[in-house]
Write an enzyme that holds these catalytic residues in place. Structure first.
Site, PDB file in Angstrom:
ATOM      1  N   LYS A 176      82.356   9.734   4.394  1.00  0.00           N
ATOM      2  CA  LYS A 176      83.531   8.976   3.932  1.00  0.00           C
ATOM      3  C   LYS A 176      84.775   9.417   4.714  1.00  0.00           C
ATOM      4  O   LYS A 176      84.730  10.440   5.431  1.00  0.00           O
ATOM      5  CB  LYS A 176      83.727   9.204   2.433  1.00  0.00           C
ATOM      6  N   ARG A 180      86.547  12.514 -13.774  1.00  0.00           N
ATOM      7  CA  ARG A 180      86.894  11.527 -12.768  1.00  0.00           C
ATOM      8  C   ARG A 180      85.953  10.360 -13.058  1.00  0.00           C
ATOM      9  O   ARG A 180      86.109   9.727 -14.092  1.00  0.00           O
ATOM     10  CB  ARG A 180      86.718  12.142 -11.359  1.00  0.00           C
ATOM     11  N   TYR A 198     115.282  14.717  15.094  1.00  0.00           N
ATOM     12  CA  TYR A 198     115.954  14.117  13.938  1.00  0.00           C
ATOM     13  C   TYR A 198     116.516  15.176  12.991  1.00  0.00           C
ATOM     14  O   TYR A 198     115.867  16.180  12.717  1.00  0.00           O
ATOM     15  CB  TYR A 198     114.973  13.256  13.139  1.00  0.00           C
ATOM     16  N   MET A 243     107.712  10.130  14.119  1.00  0.00           N
ATOM     17  CA  MET A 243     106.583   9.218  13.911  1.00  0.00           C
ATOM     18  C   MET A 243     105.578   9.307  15.064  1.00  0.00           C
ATOM     19  O   MET A 243     104.373   9.346  14.844  1.00  0.00           O
ATOM     20  CB  MET A 243     107.112   7.793  13.780  1.00  0.00           C
TER      21      MET A 243
HETATM   22  C1  LIG Z   1      83.258  14.094  -0.832  1.00  0.00           C
HETATM   23  C2  LIG Z   1      82.175  14.337  -1.780  1.00  0.00           C
HETATM   24  C3  LIG Z   1      81.223  15.326  -1.548  1.00  0.00           C
HETATM   25  C4  LIG Z   1      81.311  16.310  -0.383  1.00  0.00           C
HETATM   26  O1  LIG Z   1      82.142  17.375  -0.745  1.00  0.00           O
HETATM   27  P1  LIG Z   1      82.367  18.603   0.271  1.00  0.00           P
HETATM   28  O2  LIG Z   1      83.156  19.580  -0.504  1.00  0.00           O
HETATM   29  O3  LIG Z   1      83.133  18.037   1.424  1.00  0.00           O
HETATM   30  O4  LIG Z   1      81.031  19.069   0.661  1.00  0.00           O
HETATM   31  C5  LIG Z   1      80.164  15.426  -2.421  1.00  0.00           C
HETATM   32  N1  LIG Z   1      80.071  14.606  -3.493  1.00  0.00           N
HETATM   33  C6  LIG Z   1      80.985  13.658  -3.761  1.00  0.00           C
HETATM   34  C7  LIG Z   1      80.831  12.798  -4.954  1.00  0.00           C
HETATM   35  C8  LIG Z   1      82.075  13.497  -2.920  1.00  0.00           C
HETATM   36  O5  LIG Z   1      82.979  12.571  -3.211  1.00  0.00           O
END
Ligand SMILES: *Cc1c(COP(=O)(O)O)cnc(C)c1O
Length: 381
Positions: free
Chosen positions: A38, A136, A274, A322
């Site tokens: 991801k 969550r 800046y 930027m």
């Molecule tokens: C991102 C994620 C992981 C991986 O976590 P790491 O700490 O980067 O190994 C595992 N499970 C879920 C649900 C995640 O969202």
């Protein structure tokens, strides 16, 4: 000849391979290894990373969104792909079409998937997220059985797995909360199994859990940060030492480089950037670099970070803009226009790690790498 980019990300495929093999050695060959790709593979480049890790023995890929899953499918990635995030009711048809596995925790999702699969005569594999204390995503234990029974009512829905995620495993050396969550997960799975429900794939372990607690492995582990050669935290490293275990060796995979866009001398007393927050205390030679916060070089690095030029540290002077930063190269001899600059990585015997930058910006290495703009070219070494 191809023109050289003014900034690029280098991906060390041998480091990535090494890291994958380290985790494979920990979990053994019979468990599945899900590589989390991801956030553009934590900034490393989703397509580039997916290809390498699948070659090197990752079994599954984990993505956040359906878009990432579709992108992989369109590039002919045909391994199991699990969507870890939320898929809206409108997008569910696409999930079936592209053969993506889903993490589920809403009855509305089940109902819609049930009717879509009936219409199309296709099937979809589901992983129920169990609430164990992170609050969550997830189904509360008392609602779990009825949720699973909803899934079982539809012939097109296959209950493939049960998952959960730790809230407090990276941030501490006290793992009592992680143990509490692991117990909750075990109890929930056991209850379902006692009710005659088969759960082919149970999974809860992220990188930190995989490094520290073999009892969290179950049937699959989900590895993110460690695969990219970064430790989840100092606490994870220390916990490993405290367990009297030799920590696994992780090799950082990503370097970020640019080239000098201008070199100029400024007088003592001149302001830089800046807000005029930086003022030269001596005659200074500045190297102007064509990268900024748009690229993911945080504004929090203003006047606190440094880059490597010819293996020497050049401090960032004043605000990160930027698209530009200015660095002090007064004491680095022979600096020339378009010389290579290391923003993150190794150069000439020195290095700047994602952890170094994270400390300077009061954040975590995860944020440093995931924020790197996806449009910057990724070059595989
Ligand atoms: C991102 C994620 C992981 C991986 O976590 P790491 O700490 O980067 O190994 C595992 N499970 C879920 C649900 C995640 O969202």
């Amino acid at each position: 000849m191809k023109t050289k980019p003014m900034q690029w990300i280098e991906i060390d495929s041998s480091a990535l391979t090494h890291n994958i093999h380290q985790f494979r050695r920990l979990i053994g060959k019979n468990r599945k290894l899900l590589a989390t790709v991801k956030a553009n593979a934590y900034g490393h480049g989703i397509l580039e990373v997916a290809k390498i890790v699948l070659q090197e023995g990752a079994d599954w890929l984990g993505v956040h969104s359906i878009d990432e899953g579709i992108l992989l499918r369109q590039k002919k990635v045909n391994c199991p792909i699990l969507v870890l995030g939320y898929v809206s009711n409108d997008e569910l048809e696409q999930a079936i079409k592209y053969n993506l596995r889903l993490t589920v925790y809403n009855p509305e999702t089940i109902k819609r998937l049930g009717s879509l699969t009936a219409q199309s005569r296709r099937k979809i594999r589901l992983h129920v997220k169990v609430e164990t204390g992170t609050h969550r995503q997830g189904i509360r234990e008392e609602d779990l059985l009825s949720f699973v029974e909803k899934i079982q009512r539809f012939p097109g829905l296959i209950l493939e797995g049960m998952s959960s995620h730790f809230a407090n495993i990276e941030d501490t050396k006290d793992h009592s909360y992680a143990r509490f969550q692991l117990d909750n997960f075990k109890k929930s799975c056991k209850k379902l199994e006692e009710d005659g429900i088969a759960i082919p794939i149970k999974h809860i372990a992220c990188t930190a859990a995989t490094i520290l607690f073999p009892e969290t492995y179950f049937d699959m582990v989900r590895i993110g940060i460690g695969m990219y050669g970064l430790w989840p935290s100092k606490e994870t490293y220390l916990s490993c030492i405290l367990q009297n275990r030799k920590p696994i060796q992780l090799k950082p995979v990503l370097s970020w480089k640019t080239r000098i866009a201008q070199i100029k001398k400024i007088p003592k007393g001149a302001y830089v950037g800046y807000g005029c927050t930086f003022r030269a205390t001596r005659e200074t030679v500045l190297a102007v670099l064509p990268i900024g916060y748009y690229d993911g070089y945080s504004r929090d690095f203003s006047s606190v970070s440094y880059v490597l030029i010819k293996g020497q540290r050049a401090p960032v002077c004043g605000r990160v803009a930027m698209d530009f930063i200015m660095t002090d190269v007064t004491d680095i001899p022979d600096v020339k226009l378009e010389d290579e600059v290391v923003l993150l990585g190794e150069g000439g015997g020195d290095s700047i790690t994602a952890d170094d930058l994270a400390a300077l910006a009061v954040t975590i290495n995860y944020e440093i790498v995931t924020r790197i703009n996806p449009r910057i070219p990724r070059i595989i070494l």
